[in-house]
Design an enzyme around this catalytic site. Structure first.
Site, PDB file in Angstrom:
ATOM      1  N   TYR A  60       0.853  -1.193   0.000  1.00  0.00           N
ATOM      2  CA  TYR A  60       0.000   0.000   0.000  1.00  0.00           C
ATOM      3  C   TYR A  60       0.886   1.240   0.000  1.00  0.00           C
ATOM      4  O   TYR A  60       1.873   1.297   0.729  1.00  0.00           O
ATOM      5  CB  TYR A  60      -0.902   0.027   1.236  1.00  0.00           C
ATOM      6  CG  TYR A  60      -2.355  -0.084   0.859  1.00  0.00           C
ATOM      7  CD1 TYR A  60      -2.942   0.881   0.054  1.00  0.00           C
ATOM      8  CD2 TYR A  60      -3.123  -1.158   1.273  1.00  0.00           C
ATOM      9  CE1 TYR A  60      -4.267   0.772  -0.335  1.00  0.00           C
ATOM     10  CE2 TYR A  60      -4.452  -1.268   0.892  1.00  0.00           C
ATOM     11  CZ  TYR A  60      -5.017  -0.308   0.092  1.00  0.00           C
ATOM     12  OH  TYR A  60      -6.326  -0.415  -0.288  1.00  0.00           O
ATOM     13  N   GLU A  62      -0.570   4.828  -0.456  1.00  0.00           N
ATOM     14  CA  GLU A  62      -1.371   6.049  -0.703  1.00  0.00           C
ATOM     15  C   GLU A  62      -0.488   7.274  -0.512  1.00  0.00           C
ATOM     16  O   GLU A  62       0.330   7.333   0.419  1.00  0.00           O
ATOM     17  CB  GLU A  62      -2.556   6.103   0.271  1.00  0.00           C
ATOM     18  CG  GLU A  62      -3.715   5.273  -0.216  1.00  0.00           C
ATOM     19  CD  GLU A  62      -4.928   5.338   0.691  1.00  0.00           C
ATOM     20  OE1 GLU A  62      -4.935   6.120   1.661  1.00  0.00           O
ATOM     21  OE2 GLU A  62      -5.877   4.591   0.422  1.00  0.00           O
ATOM     22  N   ASP A 206      -6.232  13.787 -25.329  1.00  0.00           N
ATOM     23  CA  ASP A 206      -6.225  12.384 -24.909  1.00  0.00           C
ATOM     24  C   ASP A 206      -5.462  11.583 -25.972  1.00  0.00           C
ATOM     25  O   ASP A 206      -5.937  11.413 -27.093  1.00  0.00           O
ATOM     26  CB  ASP A 206      -7.687  11.913 -24.799  1.00  0.00           C
ATOM     27  CG  ASP A 206      -7.804  10.457 -24.365  1.00  0.00           C
ATOM     28  OD1 ASP A 206      -6.804   9.715 -24.479  1.00  0.00           O
ATOM     29  OD2 ASP A 206      -8.895  10.060 -23.930  1.00  0.00           O
ATOM     30  N   THR A 232      -3.163   6.249 -22.113  1.00  0.00           N
ATOM     31  CA  THR A 232      -3.096   4.899 -21.553  1.00  0.00           C
ATOM     32  C   THR A 232      -1.694   4.385 -21.842  1.00  0.00           C
ATOM     33  O   THR A 232      -1.007   4.881 -22.739  1.00  0.00           O
ATOM     34  CB  THR A 232      -4.130   3.934 -22.175  1.00  0.00           C
ATOM     35  OG1 THR A 232      -3.930   3.893 -23.582  1.00  0.00           O
ATOM     36  CG2 THR A 232      -5.547   4.351 -21.863  1.00  0.00           C
ATOM     37  N   LYS A 235      -1.579   0.587 -24.998  1.00  0.00           N
ATOM     38  CA  LYS A 235      -1.944   0.440 -26.416  1.00  0.00           C
ATOM     39  C   LYS A 235      -0.651   0.521 -27.230  1.00  0.00           C
ATOM     40  O   LYS A 235       0.184  -0.376 -27.136  1.00  0.00           O
ATOM     41  CB  LYS A 235      -2.980   1.497 -26.800  1.00  0.00           C
ATOM     42  CG  LYS A 235      -4.291   1.337 -26.011  1.00  0.00           C
ATOM     43  CD  LYS A 235      -5.383   2.262 -26.485  1.00  0.00           C
ATOM     44  CE  LYS A 235      -6.686   2.025 -25.763  1.00  0.00           C
ATOM     45  NZ  LYS A 235      -6.872   2.872 -24.562  1.00  0.00           N
ATOM     46  N   ARG A 241      -1.529  -2.452 -18.520  1.00  0.00           N
ATOM     47  CA  ARG A 241      -2.821  -1.780 -18.604  1.00  0.00           C
ATOM     48  C   ARG A 241      -2.870  -0.658 -17.566  1.00  0.00           C
ATOM     49  O   ARG A 241      -2.685  -0.919 -16.376  1.00  0.00           O
ATOM     50  CB  ARG A 241      -3.914  -2.808 -18.327  1.00  0.00           C
ATOM     51  CG  ARG A 241      -5.314  -2.358 -18.559  1.00  0.00           C
ATOM     52  CD  ARG A 241      -6.185  -3.579 -18.757  1.00  0.00           C
ATOM     53  NE  ARG A 241      -5.824  -4.223 -20.006  1.00  0.00           N
ATOM     54  CZ  ARG A 241      -6.404  -3.969 -21.174  1.00  0.00           C
ATOM     55  NH1 ARG A 241      -7.384  -3.100 -21.260  1.00  0.00           N
ATOM     56  NH2 ARG A 241      -6.013  -4.589 -22.259  1.00  0.00           N
TER      57      ARG A 241
HETATM   58  N1  DSN Z   1     -10.025   1.025 -25.038  1.00  0.00           N
HETATM   59  C1  DSN Z   1     -10.732   1.863 -25.915  1.00  0.00           C
HETATM   60  C2  DSN Z   1     -10.657   1.387 -27.317  1.00  0.00           C
HETATM   61  O1  DSN Z   1     -10.870   0.207 -27.597  1.00  0.00           O
HETATM   62  O2  DSN Z   1     -10.392   2.207 -28.157  1.00  0.00           O
HETATM   63  C3  DSN Z   1     -12.114   2.001 -25.449  1.00  0.00           C
HETATM   64  O3  DSN Z   1     -12.096   2.459 -24.135  1.00  0.00           O
END
Ligand code: DSN
Length: 421
Positions: A60, A62, A206, A232, A235, A241
Site C-alpha cells: 500500500y 497512498e 487524450d 493509456t 496500447k 494496462r
Molecule cells: N479502449 C478503448 C478502445 O478500444 O479504443 C475504449 O475504451
C-alpha cells in the site's frame, strides 16, 4: 521488437485454483492461435509482465513518493520516481502522474482538477470516433458536466478545425477535449489550442491510442501545447494496462490532488513499476523501429483493403488504425466481427461517422496493427490478412472455404508465435 515472452510457471495457481489456471492457459492459447487486430490491444514484453506480476502488488502506498500514508515505501517510492522521470523525458513533460488506473480514470481526474459539476465541456462525438469519457451522456463526463460534441466533416470524415471552431464559439466550453478512439488520422493539436485560447478554455488532449507514436517521435507531441494530456500505457505504448496524466508544472498540484485523494486510493505499485519498465523500453531505438513497422503495416493493410474494394473512413491511415465502412459489402460490423471471430481473426465492430445503423450493430469495423507487429509480422502478412478477411466475408455462406481460411490463420499464427514455449 519480436522478443518472445516465455511461458510463466503457474505451479502455485495450478495447485490452488486449477479452474483459473485453466482459463489462463486457454486465454494464452487463444492469443497464440488468433490474429489480433483489435486496435487498442498489444502484447507486453516479458520484463513488463514480470514487473506487473510481482510482489509490489502487496504494497500500500497512498500518497506520492516521499509523502506516503504508510511505512515501508522506500522501494516503491523509487519505482514511482523512475516511472515519473522516464515518462517526463519521453514526452518532454513538466509534470507526470503515473497513478491513474486507466485512461478513463486519467480523464475523470483531469476533469475533477479543472472543472466544477455542470461546467461546459466539448469533445469529439462518440459515434464519430470520440471516447465515452469525452462527454458521452451515458458516462460521468456527460452526466456531471454539461457536455457538447463536435464531429467530423460529413464528406471527408476528417476533423475540420474551422467546424470545430464554429461549434466551440456556439458552445463556449470551459474545457475542450481533442483525441479519439476511432480516428485514423493526425489531429491538429495546435489548431485546437488556438480555439481554446480564443475562448479562454482549457485544452485536454487524450493520446490513449497514439502515445507510442508520440514517444517514438513519429507523431507531433501535444504535451508542450495542451494544458493537460492523458494517456493509456497499454496500447501503442506497449506497457501494462493503465493510465497517466502529463501536464505543465502549473497544473501539477491540482492534478495530483485530483488523482489522490480526489478519486483514487492506493496506487497499484506493481503496475507503476511495469509502467517504468515500459517507459525504459520506449526510449530504446528498437521501439522507434517497432512503431515504424506498426505504421507501415497499417498503411499496407489499408492499401490492400482498398485494392479489394473496401471503403476506408478517411481513405487511409496515419496511425495504427484502419476504420472500414462495410456498407458496400452488404455485411454489418457485428456480422463481420462474429464471423471473423469464428476463424480466429479478432476485430471489433465500430460505428462509422454518420452511421445509419445502431451502436450494437454498426456499419464498420476497426482494425489495428500493434499486436501483429509485436509478433513480428510485416506488410506481406498484412496483405495476406486483408485477403483472408475479404475471402471470409465474401465466402461467409461457404463452410468449406471458411475452414480453409481458418487453417491458414492457424499456420500464420504458428509462423509468428506470440509466446515462446
Ligand atoms: N479502449 C478503448 C478502445 O478500444 O479504443 C475504449 O475504451
Amino acid at each position: 521488437m519480436n522478443e518472445k515472452v516465455k511461458a510463466v510457471s503457474m505451479q502455485s495457481l495450478q495447485f490452488s485454483d486449477p479452474e483459473i489456471a485453466t482459463i489462463l492457459d486457454e486465454e494464452k492459447k487463444r492469443q497464440q492461435d488468433s490474429l489480433n487486430l483489435i486496435a487498442s490491444e498489444n502484447m507486453v514484453s516479458g520484463a513488463v509482465l514480470e514487473a506487473q506480476g510481482s510482489v509490489l502488488t502487496n504494497k500500500y502506498a497512498e500518497g506520492y513518493p516521499d509523502a506516503r500514508y504508510y511505512g515501508g515505501c522506500f522501494f516503491v517510492d523509487h519505482a514511482e520516481k523512475l516511472a515519473i522521470s522516464r515518462a517526463k523525458e519521453l514526452f518532454a513533460a513538466g509534470h507526470v502522474n503515473v497513478q491513474p488506473h486507466s485512461g478513463t480514470s486519467a480523464n475523470i481526474a483531469a476533469y475533477l482538477a479543472l472543472l466544477n459539476p455542470g461546467d461546459r465541456i466539448m469533445g469529439m462525438n462518440l459515434s464519430h470516433g470520440g471516447h465515452l469519457t469525452h462527454g458521452s451522456k451515458i458516462n460521468i463526463s456527460g452526466s456531471h458536466f454539461h457536455s457538447f460534441s463536435y464531429g467530423v466533416d460529413r464528406d471527408t470524415f476528417l476533423l475540420n478545425i474551422d467546424q470545430v471552431s464554429e461549434k466551440a464559439l456556439e458552445v463556449k466550453p470551459k474545457l475542450i477535449i481533442a483525441g479519439a478512439s476511432a480516428y485514423p488520422r493526425l489531429i491538429d493539436f495546435e489548431g485546437f489550442k488556438e480555439i481554446a485560447d480564443d475562448l479562454g478554455a482549457y485544452l485536454l488532449v487524450d493520446i490513449a491510442h497514439t502515445a507510442g507514436f508520440i514517444a517514438a517521435g513519429l507523431h507531433p507531441n501535444p504535451v508542450p501545447v495542451a494544458d493537460i494530456v492523458t494517456a493509456t500505457t497499454h496500447k501503442t505504448l506497449r506497457g501494462p494496462r493503465g493510465g497517466m496524466i502529463l501536464c505543465q508544472d502549473k497544473y501539477a498540484s491540482v492534478i495530483d490532488k485530483a488523482v489522490f485523494p480526489g478519486m483514487q486510493g492506493g496506487p497499484l505499485m506493481h503496475i507503476i513499476a511495469a509502467k517504468a519498465v515500459a517507459f525504459k523500453e520506449a526510449k530504446s531505438p528498437g521501439f522507434i523501429t517497432y512503431l515504424e513497422f506498426v505504421l507501415a503495416n497499417a498503411k499496407a493493410l489499408a492499401r490492400a483493403l482498398t485494392d479489394l474494394g473496401y471503403d476506408l473512413v478517411t481513405g487511409g491511415t496515419d496511425t495504427h488504425q484502419v476504420l472500414v465502412d462495410l456498407s458496400n459489402k452488404y455485411v454489418s460490423g457485428l456480422e463481420a466481427e462474429t464471423l471473423l471471430d469464428r476463424l480466429n481473426i479478432c476485430v471489433n465492430k465500430n460505428a462509422i461517422p454518420y452511421d445509419k445503423k445502431g451502436a450494437n450493430d454498426p456499419s464498420g469495423m476497426r482494425l489495428g496493427t500493434p499486436t501483429l507487429t509485436s509478433r513480428g509480422m510485416g506488410p506481406d502478412q498484412m496483405e495476406e490478412i486483408a485477403s483472408l478477411i475479404d475471402q471470409a466475408l465474401a465466402g461467409r455462406h461457404n463452410p468449406k472455404k471458411l475452414e480453409i481460411i481458418k487453417q491458414r490463420v492457424g499456420s500464420l499464427c504458428q509462423e509468428f508465435p506470440a509466446y515462446s514455449k
